[in-house]
Motif scaffolding. Structure first.
Motif, PDB file in Angstrom:
ATOM      1  N   SER A  59      41.773   1.883  10.305  1.00  0.00           N
ATOM      2  CA  SER A  59      40.247   2.257  10.245  1.00  0.00           C
ATOM      3  C   SER A  59      39.634   2.125  11.737  1.00  0.00           C
ATOM      4  CB  SER A  59      39.709   1.278   9.151  1.00  0.00           C
ATOM      5  OG  SER A  59      38.109   1.210   9.159  1.00  0.00           O
ATOM      6  N   ASP A  60      40.062   1.122  12.360  1.00  0.00           N
ATOM      7  CA  ASP A  60      39.405   0.723  13.769  1.00  0.00           C
ATOM      8  C   ASP A  60      39.988   1.813  14.687  1.00  0.00           C
ATOM      9  OD1 ASP A  60      38.878  -1.792  12.795  1.00  0.00           O
ATOM     10  OD2 ASP A  60      40.273  -2.969  14.045  1.00  0.00           O
ATOM     11  N   VAL A  61      41.214   2.467  14.584  1.00  0.00           N
ATOM     12  CA  VAL A  61      41.519   3.625  15.772  1.00  0.00           C
ATOM     13  C   VAL A  61      40.856   4.931  15.325  1.00  0.00           C
ATOM     14  CG1 VAL A  61      43.679   2.215  16.335  1.00  0.00           C
ATOM     15  CG2 VAL A  61      43.731   3.988  14.716  1.00  0.00           C
ATOM     16  N   ILE A  62      40.261   4.941  13.973  1.00  0.00           N
ATOM     17  CA  ILE A  62      39.658   6.146  13.784  1.00  0.00           C
ATOM     18  C   ILE A  62      38.202   6.297  14.069  1.00  0.00           C
ATOM     19  CG2 ILE A  62      41.472   7.406  12.169  1.00  0.00           C
ATOM     20  CD1 ILE A  62      39.938   6.766  10.000  1.00  0.00           C
ATOM     21  N   GLY A  63      37.757   4.898  14.406  1.00  0.00           N
ATOM     22  CA  GLY A  63      36.484   4.673  14.836  1.00  0.00           C
ATOM     23  C   GLY A  63      35.491   4.503  13.692  1.00  0.00           C
ATOM     24  N   PHE A  64      36.075   4.424  12.403  1.00  0.00           N
ATOM     25  CA  PHE A  64      35.379   4.222  11.174  1.00  0.00           C
ATOM     26  C   PHE A  64      34.869   2.605  10.966  1.00  0.00           C
ATOM     27  CE2 PHE A  64      35.204   4.320   6.500  1.00  0.00           C
ATOM     28  CZ  PHE A  64      34.571   5.220   6.363  1.00  0.00           C
ATOM     29  N   SER A  65      35.485   1.697  11.643  1.00  0.00           N
ATOM     30  CA  SER A  65      35.134   0.382  11.493  1.00  0.00           C
ATOM     31  C   SER A  65      33.752   0.011  12.385  1.00  0.00           C
ATOM     32  CB  SER A  65      36.354  -0.754  11.814  1.00  0.00           C
ATOM     33  OG  SER A  65      37.337  -0.481  11.345  1.00  0.00           O
ATOM     34  N   THR A  66      33.761   0.761  13.501  1.00  0.00           N
ATOM     35  CA  THR A  66      32.650   0.861  14.501  1.00  0.00           C
ATOM     36  C   THR A  66      31.599   1.739  13.783  1.00  0.00           C
ATOM     37  OG1 THR A  66      33.734   0.361  16.430  1.00  0.00           O
ATOM     38  CG2 THR A  66      31.670   1.366  16.646  1.00  0.00           C
ATOM     39  N   LEU A  67      31.574   2.603  13.322  1.00  0.00           N
ATOM     40  CA  LEU A  67      30.662   3.338  12.482  1.00  0.00           C
ATOM     41  C   LEU A  67      29.978   2.423  11.458  1.00  0.00           C
ATOM     42  CD1 LEU A  67      29.215   5.938  11.585  1.00  0.00           C
ATOM     43  CD2 LEU A  67      31.061   6.554  10.037  1.00  0.00           C
ATOM     44  N   VAL A  68      30.893   1.740  10.420  1.00  0.00           N
ATOM     45  CA  VAL A  68      30.445   0.991   9.491  1.00  0.00           C
ATOM     46  C   VAL A  68      29.670  -0.066  10.227  1.00  0.00           C
ATOM     47  CG1 VAL A  68      31.102  -0.368   7.742  1.00  0.00           C
ATOM     48  CG2 VAL A  68      32.213   1.864   7.816  1.00  0.00           C
ATOM     49  N   CYS A  69      29.914  -0.554  11.294  1.00  0.00           N
ATOM     50  CA  CYS A  69      29.426  -1.845  12.147  1.00  0.00           C
ATOM     51  C   CYS A  69      27.863  -1.472  12.383  1.00  0.00           C
ATOM     52  CB  CYS A  69      29.979  -2.305  13.037  1.00  0.00           C
ATOM     53  SG  CYS A  69      29.223  -3.319  14.072  1.00  0.00           S
ATOM     54  N   LEU A  70      27.875  -0.067  13.063  1.00  0.00           N
ATOM     55  CA  LEU A  70      26.800   0.435  13.341  1.00  0.00           C
ATOM     56  C   LEU A  70      25.541   0.785  12.331  1.00  0.00           C
ATOM     57  CD1 LEU A  70      27.931   2.365  16.770  1.00  0.00           C
ATOM     58  CD2 LEU A  70      26.969   0.160  16.615  1.00  0.00           C
ATOM     59  N   LEU A  71      26.361   1.054  11.082  1.00  0.00           N
ATOM     60  CA  LEU A  71      25.310   1.766  10.156  1.00  0.00           C
ATOM     61  C   LEU A  71      24.663   0.466   9.616  1.00  0.00           C
ATOM     62  CD1 LEU A  71      27.548   4.332   8.310  1.00  0.00           C
ATOM     63  CD2 LEU A  71      25.367   4.728   9.304  1.00  0.00           C
ATOM     64  N   ASN A  72      25.418  -0.715   9.839  1.00  0.00           N
ATOM     65  CA  ASN A  72      24.735  -1.885   9.005  1.00  0.00           C
ATOM     66  C   ASN A  72      24.121  -2.950   9.790  1.00  0.00           C
ATOM     67  OD1 ASN A  72      25.403  -1.689   5.781  1.00  0.00           O
ATOM     68  ND2 ASN A  72      27.513  -0.842   7.032  1.00  0.00           N
ATOM     69  N   ASN A  73      24.071  -2.825  11.130  1.00  0.00           N
ATOM     70  CA  ASN A  73      23.419  -3.584  11.957  1.00  0.00           C
ATOM     71  C   ASN A  73      22.258  -2.727  12.846  1.00  0.00           C
ATOM     72  OD1 ASN A  73      24.967  -6.460  11.410  1.00  0.00           O
ATOM     73  ND2 ASN A  73      26.599  -4.651  11.716  1.00  0.00           N
ATOM     74  N   GLY A  74      21.579  -3.707  13.699  1.00  0.00           N
ATOM     75  CA  GLY A  74      20.526  -2.753  14.532  1.00  0.00           C
ATOM     76  C   GLY A  74      19.641  -2.056  13.824  1.00  0.00           C
ATOM     77  N   ASN A  75      19.044  -2.555  12.682  1.00  0.00           N
ATOM     78  CA  ASN A  75      18.138  -1.482  11.934  1.00  0.00           C
ATOM     79  C   ASN A  75      18.734  -0.359  11.558  1.00  0.00           C
ATOM     80  OD1 ASN A  75      15.741  -3.517  12.185  1.00  0.00           O
ATOM     81  ND2 ASN A  75      15.431  -3.046  14.092  1.00  0.00           N
ATOM     82  N   ALA A  76      19.899  -0.587  10.731  1.00  0.00           N
ATOM     83  CA  ALA A  76      20.619   0.740  10.375  1.00  0.00           C
ATOM     84  C   ALA A  76      21.045   1.629  11.645  1.00  0.00           C
ATOM     85  CB  ALA A  76      19.964   1.124   9.201  1.00  0.00           C
ATOM     86  N   GLY A  77      21.334   1.168  12.769  1.00  0.00           N
ATOM     87  CA  GLY A  77      21.567   2.140  13.679  1.00  0.00           C
ATOM     88  C   GLY A  77      20.371   2.416  14.693  1.00  0.00           C
ATOM     89  N   ALA A  78      19.209   2.154  14.401  1.00  0.00           N
ATOM     90  CA  ALA A  78      18.045   2.479  15.245  1.00  0.00           C
ATOM     91  C   ALA A  78      17.832   1.833  16.601  1.00  0.00           C
ATOM     92  CB  ALA A  78      16.750   2.332  14.152  1.00  0.00           C
ATOM     93  N   THR A  79      18.202   0.693  16.466  1.00  0.00           N
ATOM     94  CA  THR A  79      18.195  -0.184  17.663  1.00  0.00           C
ATOM     95  C   THR A  79      19.467  -0.883  18.045  1.00  0.00           C
ATOM     96  OG1 THR A  79      17.637  -2.162  16.563  1.00  0.00           O
ATOM     97  CG2 THR A  79      15.750  -0.679  16.962  1.00  0.00           C
ATOM     98  N   GLU A  80      19.387  -1.393  19.186  1.00  0.00           N
ATOM     99  CA  GLU A  80      20.658  -1.924  19.739  1.00  0.00           C
ATOM    100  C   GLU A  80      21.061  -2.900  19.124  1.00  0.00           C
ATOM    101  OE1 GLU A  80      20.082  -3.741  23.677  1.00  0.00           O
ATOM    102  OE2 GLU A  80      21.138  -2.172  24.559  1.00  0.00           O
ATOM    103  N   THR A  81      22.395  -3.381  18.946  1.00  0.00           N
ATOM    104  CA  THR A  81      22.880  -4.591  18.278  1.00  0.00           C
ATOM    105  C   THR A  81      23.629  -5.347  18.975  1.00  0.00           C
ATOM    106  OG1 THR A  81      23.990  -5.025  16.159  1.00  0.00           O
ATOM    107  CG2 THR A  81      24.732  -2.876  17.038  1.00  0.00           C
ATOM    108  N   ALA A  82      23.790  -6.639  18.595  1.00  0.00           N
ATOM    109  CA  ALA A  82      24.487  -7.610  18.953  1.00  0.00           C
ATOM    110  C   ALA A  82      26.060  -7.680  18.333  1.00  0.00           C
ATOM    111  CB  ALA A  82      24.193  -8.808  19.013  1.00  0.00           C
ATOM    112  N   SER A  83      26.281  -6.838  17.517  1.00  0.00           N
ATOM    113  CA  SER A  83      27.417  -6.676  16.549  1.00  0.00           C
ATOM    114  C   SER A  83      28.455  -5.763  16.895  1.00  0.00           C
ATOM    115  CB  SER A  83      27.208  -6.381  15.076  1.00  0.00           C
ATOM    116  OG  SER A  83      25.966  -7.300  14.568  1.00  0.00           O
ATOM    117  N   ALA A  84      29.797  -6.014  16.670  1.00  0.00           N
ATOM    118  CA  ALA A  84      30.930  -5.177  16.933  1.00  0.00           C
ATOM    119  C   ALA A  84      31.928  -5.321  15.672  1.00  0.00           C
ATOM    120  CB  ALA A  84      31.427  -5.379  18.271  1.00  0.00           C
ATOM    121  N   LEU A  85      32.762  -4.489  15.769  1.00  0.00           N
ATOM    122  CA  LEU A  85      33.927  -4.486  14.883  1.00  0.00           C
ATOM    123  C   LEU A  85      34.616  -5.840  14.725  1.00  0.00           C
ATOM    124  CD1 LEU A  85      36.757  -2.177  15.781  1.00  0.00           C
ATOM    125  CD2 LEU A  85      35.269  -2.834  17.266  1.00  0.00           C
TER     126      LEU A  85
END
Ligand SMILES: [Fe+2]
Length: 280
Positions: A59-85
């Motif tokens: 999941s990590d090497v196809i970018g899926f984990s990062t996508l799910v992280c960005l969808l669920n943090n930083g106001n659903a992807g609208a703002t910068e986030t401190a989170s990572a996979l």
């Protein structure tokens, strides 16, 4: 699915099937490729055991984990986030270490690193009593669970922020490392002609009741692979300032070059929930 499935199950399962069918149509999947794909999925499961999680790695090497992280943090992807996979290497129950203590538990190469970190809420108020897991690979390129040359829990520790929201520790400056390539995820990378390296980083997981659990990584700013991380984890926000130490080192046994890292984290109000540990 009109019968018992919940609305959310229907939504997810229906979209999953629709996209899988669309995928097969788009690439005109051959029978040989279908068989390869089924075998590939089976091998992901077979490669997974207590000390290795191939499904997360894939999941990590196809970018899926990062996508799910960005969808669920930083106001659903609208703002910068401190989170990572999270990655495949977090272990629950890291040993507790007092503030300022070392997470180097067996001889480990690399320059000494002294990290001073702080956690606040979004208004800048310090958060005391945050339990913070820190983990990293040894500069030889392996986490302790992958490497019989390191003792159990080397380069892992659990800290608690003080009244000012601070925690600090000693370690070694992390180095970049290749993700494991002996399983199906490695086959995929080779077939794609991609390198398997991650830029050097420290992992952090912050847990406190009333706040969304913070899962993140802080990258070394001079790493040449910041823009080609095999798991797509780097954002500008997460690049740390690892400064060469000057003057007298903070510990008498330090010889040679050493580094400092100061980094501030923000935790947002929300539900404190630990992820399922990828390995034991
Ligand atoms: Fe890592």
């Amino acid at each position: 699915m009109a019968g018992r499935a919940t609305r959310r199950t229907r939504e997810v399962a229906e979209a999953f099937v629709r996209h899988m069918h669309a995928f097969a149509r788009e690439v005109r999947l051959t029978e040989a490729e279908f068989e390869y794909g089924i075998d590939f999925l089976n091998r992901i499961g077979q490669a997974t055991h207590d000390l290795h999680n191939e499904a997360i790695l894939f999941s990590d090497v196809i970018g899926f984990s990062t996508l799910v992280c960005l969808l669920n943090n930083g106001n659903a992807g609208a703002t910068e986030t401190a989170s990572a996979l999270l990655g495949p290497f977090w272990r629950m129950n890291s040993p507790c270490v007092a503030n300022g203590g070392s997470i180097v538990r067996s001889p480990t190469p690399g320059p000494a690193l002294f990290a001073d970190c702080r956690i606040t809420d979004p208004t800048g108020r310090p958060l005391a009593g945050v339990e913070v897991d820190v983990w990293q690979a040894s500069p030889v390129g392996l986490y302790e669970n992958q490497d019989p040359g390191q003792c159990d829990m080397n380069l892992r520790g659990k800290f608690t922020t003080d009244a000012d929201g601070r925690f600090s520790f000693r370690s070694v400056k992390p180095a970049g490392y290749p993700v494991p390539t002996d399983g199906p995820s490695g086959d995929l990378l080779r077939a794609q002609g991609r390198h398997p390296f991650r830029p050097a980083h420290l992992h952090f997981l912050g847990f406190k009741e009333g706040y969304k659990t913070l899962v993140t990584q802080v990258f070394v700013d001079d790493d040449e692979r910041l823009e080609s991380d095999v798991v797509f984890g780097v954002t500008a926000h997460l690049v740390g300032n690892y400064r060469p130490g000057k003057g007298t080192p903070p510990a008498p046994d330090v010889t040679g070059p050493w580094y400092r890292l100061d980094y501030d984290f923000v935790m947002e109000p929300g539900a404190a929930k630990l992820p399922r540990p990828p390995i034991k």
